[in-house]
Write a protein that holds these residues in place. Sequence first.
Motif, PDB file in Angstrom:
ATOM      1  N   ALA A  96       8.135  -3.666   2.643  1.00 28.54           N
ATOM      2  CA  ALA A  96       9.132  -2.964   2.923  1.00 28.54           C
ATOM      3  C   ALA A  96       8.741  -2.613   4.251  1.00 28.54           C
ATOM      4  N   SER A  97       9.454  -3.280   5.432  1.00 27.53           N
ATOM      5  CA  SER A  97       8.891  -3.227   6.757  1.00 27.53           C
ATOM      6  C   SER A  97       9.988  -2.334   7.597  1.00 27.53           C
ATOM      7  N   GLY A  98      11.022  -1.827   6.820  1.00 26.06           N
ATOM      8  CA  GLY A  98      11.892  -0.835   7.560  1.00 26.06           C
ATOM      9  C   GLY A  98      11.173   0.681   7.369  1.00 26.06           C
ATOM     10  N   ALA A  99      11.296   1.484   8.368  1.00 24.18           N
ATOM     11  CA  ALA A  99      10.787   2.724   8.530  1.00 24.18           C
ATOM     12  C   ALA A  99      11.079   3.612   7.279  1.00 24.18           C
ATOM     13  N   GLY A 100      10.086   3.930   6.571  1.00 22.61           N
ATOM     14  CA  GLY A 100      10.590   5.043   5.559  1.00 22.61           C
ATOM     15  C   GLY A 100      10.876   4.362   4.200  1.00 22.61           C
ATOM     16  N   LYS A 101      11.068   3.145   3.934  1.00 22.05           N
ATOM     17  CA  LYS A 101      11.605   2.360   2.894  1.00 22.05           C
ATOM     18  C   LYS A 101      10.357   2.316   1.758  1.00 22.05           C
ATOM     19  N   THR A 102      10.977   2.513   0.511  1.00 17.95           N
ATOM     20  CA  THR A 102       9.984   2.729  -0.467  1.00 17.95           C
ATOM     21  C   THR A 102       9.562   1.334  -1.357  1.00 17.95           C
ATOM     22  N   ILE A 103       8.706   1.372  -1.881  1.00 19.29           N
ATOM     23  CA  ILE A 103       8.278   0.210  -2.955  1.00 19.29           C
ATOM     24  C   ILE A 103       7.868   0.836  -4.350  1.00 19.29           C
ATOM     25  N   ASP A 104       8.779   0.246  -5.483  1.00 12.85           N
ATOM     26  CA  ASP A 104       8.509   0.876  -6.878  1.00 12.85           C
ATOM     27  C   ASP A 104       8.554  -0.217  -7.645  1.00 12.85           C
ATOM     28  N   SER A 121       4.169  -0.485   3.234  1.00 11.49           N
ATOM     29  CA  SER A 121       5.346  -0.022   3.758  1.00 11.49           C
ATOM     30  C   SER A 121       5.234   0.450   5.040  1.00 11.49           C
ATOM     31  N   ALA A 122       6.403   0.726   5.681  1.00 14.92           N
ATOM     32  CA  ALA A 122       6.059   1.211   7.001  1.00 14.92           C
ATOM     33  C   ALA A 122       6.386   2.868   6.869  1.00 14.92           C
ATOM     34  N   SER A 123       5.388   3.563   6.314  1.00 19.30           N
ATOM     35  CA  SER A 123       5.341   4.865   6.034  1.00 19.30           C
ATOM     36  C   SER A 123       6.334   5.351   4.717  1.00 19.30           C
ATOM     37  N   GLY A 124       6.675   4.389   4.016  1.00 17.26           N
ATOM     38  CA  GLY A 124       7.710   4.656   2.898  1.00 17.26           C
ATOM     39  C   GLY A 124       6.743   5.054   1.564  1.00 17.26           C
ATOM     40  N   ASN A 125       7.105   5.650   0.789  1.00 21.67           N
ATOM     41  CA  ASN A 125       6.240   5.880  -0.533  1.00 21.67           C
ATOM     42  C   ASN A 125       6.034   4.425  -1.433  1.00 21.67           C
ATOM     43  N   ASN A 141      -0.925  -0.060   1.040  1.00 27.03           N
ATOM     44  CA  ASN A 141      -1.045   0.555   2.591  1.00 27.03           C
ATOM     45  C   ASN A 141       0.382   1.127   2.584  1.00 27.03           C
ATOM     46  N   ALA A 142       0.593   2.703   2.467  1.00 30.19           N
ATOM     47  CA  ALA A 142       2.110   3.118   2.686  1.00 30.19           C
ATOM     48  C   ALA A 142       2.009   3.905   4.084  1.00 30.19           C
ATOM     49  N   GLY A 143       0.790   3.749   4.992  1.00 32.42           N
ATOM     50  CA  GLY A 143       0.726   4.014   6.246  1.00 32.42           C
ATOM     51  C   GLY A 143       0.674   5.822   6.177  1.00 32.42           C
ATOM     52  N   GLY A 144       1.704   6.418   6.615  1.00 35.16           N
ATOM     53  CA  GLY A 144       2.066   7.696   6.512  1.00 35.16           C
ATOM     54  C   GLY A 144       2.855   8.232   5.252  1.00 35.16           C
ATOM     55  N   GLY A 145       3.183   7.297   4.285  1.00 35.81           N
ATOM     56  CA  GLY A 145       3.951   7.602   3.198  1.00 35.81           C
ATOM     57  C   GLY A 145       2.770   8.002   2.183  1.00 35.81           C
ATOM     58  N   ASP A 146       3.563   8.447   1.035  1.00 31.15           N
ATOM     59  CA  ASP A 146       2.650   8.761  -0.142  1.00 31.15           C
ATOM     60  C   ASP A 146       2.470   7.560  -1.098  1.00 31.15           C
ATOM     61  N   ILE A 147       1.436   7.415  -2.039  1.00 34.03           N
ATOM     62  CA  ILE A 147       1.417   6.706  -3.088  1.00 34.03           C
ATOM     63  C   ILE A 147       1.045   7.314  -4.387  1.00 34.03           C
ATOM     64  N   SER A 148       1.704   7.065  -5.601  1.00 40.28           N
ATOM     65  CA  SER A 148       1.388   7.310  -6.953  1.00 40.28           C
ATOM     66  C   SER A 148       1.180   6.261  -7.845  1.00 40.28           C
TER      67      SER A 148
END
Length: 186
Positions: A96-104, A121-125, A141-148
């Motif tokens: 998910a290359s859009g800024a802040g977009k998530t992957i579930d 992702s580009a800092s998306g969770n 790799n979530a960059g600046g995002g979180d991983i659960s």
Amino acid sequence: ATGANSTTTADAQEDLVSGAALVLTTTEGGITVNGGTATAATGVNAAGNILLSTGETIEPTVADIALNASVISSGGNISLISADGITQAAAGDITASGAGKTIDVKAYGAIAMADGAVTGSASGNIRYEAVAGNIALGELNAGGGDISLVATSGSVTDADAGAGNDVTADELRIVVGGNVGSVTDA
């Protein structure tokens, strides 16, 4: 596929590309994402949200999602929901290359990433959940995002034997019914 709505039965699709959102669901059976003739590396590519979802009405049905080629969204969120398991081959990256977009990614069975498979992702969770199985990690790799990571009745393990970093995030949450890591590769 052109982005138009269509319904097919037991049909092979390739080069699934959408200038907007892309939704691919089954009510009885699995989804296998392979590369197509336009590009062997990319199986699904959309500018908006992507949903791949499998279902089953009777238990003997195999309703897995198998990623043998990449799933890419340039501006939307990505969701994979499987009534059974999810596998990511080394070429089955999720991006998910859009800024802040998530992957579930949610499986009612196990989730197995091969060594070399990357979800980024580009800092998306990023959230991976295996309801009744284990999660074997390639690289997240979530960059600046979180991983659960949630393995309700299973464990979370490393898919490779290497010492490299398999999870990059601002914050990491792991909930398991079993173990995190193993004696040989924690």
